[in-house]
Design a protein around this motif. Structure first.
Motif: not given
Length: 144
Positions: A113, A118-119, A122, A127-133
């Motif tokens: 991290d 991240k940027s 992206e 995509r960060d897997t934490g961003d998947f809903r």
């Protein structure tokens, strides 16, 4: 160094020597790799694709992929010498390393991290897997 950057050369399939590998990995502080040089050499040999970036013959960047060539590929070890960061080398290395895997649907990356990670990824479509809903993606990892 950035003001007068020599022309860059990209190479797939070449094998860097151990001294230049250790210098590059050491320049970004990846001591887990430099502590065990023979493991680093074995990792590169076992990679499906390795792309190098050189400036005036000096190894300044590397990206590698591990893949079955059909269903999944892992982008691994994208690193650029600090003197050559923010010049588009990382983006170019990733594009060249992933080029043989255009048809592969699942492209995976595991990274720390650190600032800018991240940027950067992206911007390359990851995509960060934490961003998947909705629980559509889970990430598990085991370090021994």
């Amino acid at each position: 160094m950035k003001e007068d950057v020599p022309a860059l050369a990209y190479d797939s399939g070449a094998t860097p020597d151990l001294a230049e590998l250790l210098e590059l990995y050491g320049s970004v502080g990846w001591s887990a790799y430099t502590k065990e040089p023979q493991t680093l050499v074995a990792a590169l040999r076992g990679s499906t694709t390795v792309v190098l970036a050189r400036a005036a013959g000096r190894l300044v960047g590397l990206a590698r992929v591990i893949s079955d060539g059909a269903t999944i590929c892992y982008l691994q070890d994208v690193l650029i010498h600090p003197d050559y960061q923010r010049l588009g080398i990382g983006r170019e290395l990733v594009a060249r390393a992933l080029q043989p895997y255009r048809q592969v649907r699942q492209k995976v990356l595991l990274t720390d991290d650190g600032p800018g990670q991240k940027s950067f990824y992206e911007a390359l479509g990851y995509r960060d897997t934490g961003d998947f809903r909705g629980g559509t993606v889970r990430t598990f990892v085991r370090f021994d």
